[in-house]
Write an enzyme that holds these catalytic residues in place. Structure first.
Site, PDB file in Angstrom:
ATOM      1  N   LYS A   9       0.842  -1.198   0.000  1.00  0.00           N
ATOM      2  CA  LYS A   9       0.000   0.000   0.000  1.00  0.00           C
ATOM      3  C   LYS A   9       0.873   1.242   0.000  1.00  0.00           C
ATOM      4  CE  LYS A   9      -2.224   1.406   3.902  1.00  0.00           C
ATOM      5  NZ  LYS A   9      -3.345   1.608   4.857  1.00  0.00           N
ATOM      6  N   SER A  25      -3.883   4.009 -17.100  1.00  0.00           N
ATOM      7  CA  SER A  25      -3.008   3.427 -16.093  1.00  0.00           C
ATOM      8  C   SER A  25      -2.778   4.434 -14.983  1.00  0.00           C
ATOM      9  CB  SER A  25      -1.656   3.039 -16.708  1.00  0.00           C
ATOM     10  OG  SER A  25      -1.066   4.197 -17.266  1.00  0.00           O
ATOM     11  N   TYR A  58      -3.975  -0.429 -13.862  1.00  0.00           N
ATOM     12  CA  TYR A  58      -2.688  -1.104 -13.774  1.00  0.00           C
ATOM     13  C   TYR A  58      -1.580  -0.064 -13.654  1.00  0.00           C
ATOM     14  CZ  TYR A  58      -2.152   0.111 -18.705  1.00  0.00           C
ATOM     15  OH  TYR A  58      -2.057   0.805 -19.882  1.00  0.00           O
TER      16      TYR A  58
END
Length: 117
Positions: A9, A25, A58
């Protein structure tokens, strides 16, 4: 049985750029990716603390040490520069792995530099 846990994270990063016309992205400073254990092209969930938006995309690499957190393509509709976001990668574990796994949590300052605990 497999259990999905947070793998890594990046917490409360500041969005530095949003480019609606770029291929979709999120661009993330390579230093932050390495610290969080997130791979290029890995799917991530993004949570915008300013708007409540939650979405997935992504990862692509931004230059090491640049502090860049850039939302590209459709993702640029979910945050604007200055918004605080959390980026989370998840992974699937069997029960034995899940019991011992420890995620990598990266806290950042307002310039997306890594804070030490």
């Amino acid at each position: 049985m497999h259990i999905t846990l947070m793998k890594g994270k990046i917490h409360r990063a500041s969005v530095t750029e949003a480019d609606l016309h770029y291929e979709g992205s999120i661009s993330i400073d390579r230093t932050l990716l390495d610290a969080a254990g997130v791979l290029i092209y890995e799917r991530v969930e993004i949570y915008n603390m300013d708007t409540g938006a939650r979405f997935a995309t992504y990862v692509i690499e931004a230059p090491r040490g640049s502090g860049i957190i850039g939302l590209n393509g459709a993702a640029a509709r979910f945050a604007m520069p200055g918004d605080k976001i959390t980026v989370i990668a998840y992974a699937s574990f069997d029960e034995a792995e899940a019991k011992v796994f420890q995620p990598r949590v990266v806290l950042v300052d307002r310039n997306n530099g890594i804070l030490t605990r």
